[in-house]
Design a protein around this motif. Structure first.
Motif, PDB file in Angstrom:
ATOM      1  N   THR A  13      -5.790  10.122 -11.708  1.00 16.19           N
ATOM      2  CA  THR A  13      -6.917   9.460 -11.218  1.00 16.19           C
ATOM      3  C   THR A  13      -6.495   9.238  -9.549  1.00 16.19           C
ATOM      4  OG1 THR A  13      -6.250   7.065 -11.543  1.00 16.19           O
ATOM      5  CG2 THR A  13      -7.685   8.274 -12.926  1.00 16.19           C
ATOM      6  N   TRP A  14      -7.519   8.994  -8.704  1.00 14.30           N
ATOM      7  CA  TRP A  14      -7.501   8.683  -7.582  1.00 14.30           C
ATOM      8  C   TRP A  14      -9.069   8.263  -7.270  1.00 14.30           C
ATOM      9  CZ3 TRP A  14      -3.446   8.373  -4.481  1.00 14.30           C
ATOM     10  CH2 TRP A  14      -3.552   8.110  -3.094  1.00 14.30           C
ATOM     11  N   LYS A  15      -9.119   7.444  -5.781  1.00 11.36           N
ATOM     12  CA  LYS A  15     -10.232   6.921  -5.563  1.00 11.36           C
ATOM     13  C   LYS A  15     -11.019   7.596  -4.401  1.00 11.36           C
ATOM     14  CE  LYS A  15      -9.314   2.126  -7.130  1.00 11.36           C
ATOM     15  NZ  LYS A  15      -9.105   0.857  -6.642  1.00 11.36           N
ATOM     16  N   ASP A  18     -13.948   3.036  -2.793  1.00 12.14           N
ATOM     17  CA  ASP A  18     -13.243   2.232  -3.952  1.00 12.14           C
ATOM     18  C   ASP A  18     -14.083   2.699  -5.505  1.00 12.14           C
ATOM     19  OD1 ASP A  18     -16.333   1.819  -3.739  1.00 12.14           O
ATOM     20  OD2 ASP A  18     -16.229  -0.310  -3.855  1.00 12.14           O
ATOM     21  N   PRO A  20     -13.073   4.825  -8.545  1.00  8.32           N
ATOM     22  CA  PRO A  20     -12.058   5.498  -9.094  1.00  8.32           C
ATOM     23  C   PRO A  20     -12.388   6.970  -9.934  1.00  8.32           C
ATOM     24  CG  PRO A  20     -12.477   3.877 -10.426  1.00  8.32           C
ATOM     25  CD  PRO A  20     -13.128   3.628  -9.087  1.00  8.32           C
ATOM     26  N   ASP A  92     -19.570   5.137 -14.632  1.00  7.68           N
ATOM     27  CA  ASP A  92     -18.166   5.795 -14.001  1.00  7.68           C
ATOM     28  C   ASP A  92     -18.485   6.761 -13.346  1.00  7.68           C
ATOM     29  OD1 ASP A  92     -18.302   7.514 -16.209  1.00  7.68           O
ATOM     30  OD2 ASP A  92     -16.205   7.265 -16.425  1.00  7.68           O
TER      31      ASP A  92
END
Length: 298
Positions: A13-15, A18, A20, A92
């Motif tokens: 994961t990365w963002k 803000d 993810p 999400d």
């Protein structure tokens, strides 16, 4: 590699700002049509198949989709397909879109948007996607001219609540600095793949140093660009694919993800089997020897 059981979570994961996301996402450019993407005369893809691919992507953990209002062919719009397939959207799911270029109803390209026209493009994406705000909007540019006025117009829309995060596409390093003086930059979306130039690598590293997501396009297509995946993989890519029991496209994707933890991949396809393979590439681990062989060959 048992790709049927692998989800996008295997990529890490990365963002985006803000938000993810898994590092393997989905690019919607090729979704509306067969053959040459963005071709005004392209053959529309089967609507039900496109919707199935989108839903399957989310089932397999994809929570980052890249799109644009100018991704359309006769009868098919990527944004409309996304809205139809995935609305109401999972909490999400992050949808990133692009503004700047435009196409008229016949598919012909129009000049890049002036600051005054950018609001209309943002509103068009909102309407097509059925959203009251956009998660990420990338300003796509051509050339080296100042982007301050155009990026400033998007920053105003961010302040107004229509956009959550801003990004840049097809830029040089000086554009990033210029934009950051106006508003935060969540991501940079540039062409990048095996054989990238030193200048391209410098921008990728610059983003990594600043914690900015770097989102390559054409990482599989290579010189094929909008025509789709290249067939000119070279002996090194083909040999590694055989050694790992995967496709050359999966090697290219895995190499891309190995360029840094901040690198996000957005391979696109309208083929359900290719989708599964693309997502499975997120679990492929290349050794230093593998990576060196690919870099030296390039």
């Amino acid at each position: 590699m048992t790709s049927q059981t692998i989800t996008a979570a295997a990529s890490g994961t990365w963002k985006l700002g803000d938000l993810p996301v898994h590092r393997i996402g989905f690019g919607a450019m090729r979704l509306p049509q067969h053959g040459e993407a963005l071709d005004a005369g392209a053959v529309p893809r089967d609507r039900d198949q496109a919707i199935r691919v989108l839903r399957r992507a989310v089932e397999l953990g994809v929570n980052h989709i890249d799109t644009a209002a100018f991704y359309f062919s006769p009868l098919r719009s990527a944004n409309e397909l996304i809205n139809r397939a995935l609305g109401p959207y999972p909490d999400d799911l992050v949808i990133a879109t692009k503004v700047g270029p435009g196409r008229d109803a016949s598919g012909q390209w129009q000049p890049h948007a002036t600051p005054a026209r950018l609001r209309g493009q943002v509103e068009e994406n909102l309407r097509q996607l059925g959203r009251d705000h956009l998660d990420v909007v990338n300003l796509r540019i051509v050339g080296t001219d100042s982007i301050a006025e155009r990026f400033g117009a998007l920053a105003e829309l961010r302040e107004a609540g229509l956009i959550r995060h801003l990004g840049l596409s097809n830029i040089r390093a000086h554009h990033l600095a210029e934009a950051q003086a106006i508003a935060p930059v969540a991501c940079v979306q540039n062409m990048y793949g095996i054989g990238a130039t030193p200048e391209q690598r410098e921008l990728l590293d610059l983003c990594g140093d600043q914690g900015i997501a770097f989102v390559p396009f054409y990482s599989i297509a290579g010189t094929g660009r909008t025509a789709g995946a290249t067939t000119d993989h070279g002996p090194e890519v083909s040999a590694l694919a055989r050694a790992h029991g995967v496709s050359p496209a999966q090697i290219r994707l895995a190499w891309t993800l190995h360029q840094g933890p901040h690198v996000l991949a957005i391979p696109g396809t309208g083929d359900p089997d290719h989708l599964v393979q693309n997502i499975a590439a997120g679990s492929l681990r290349l050794s230093e020897e593998d990576l060196n062989a690919l870099d030296q060959a390039a």
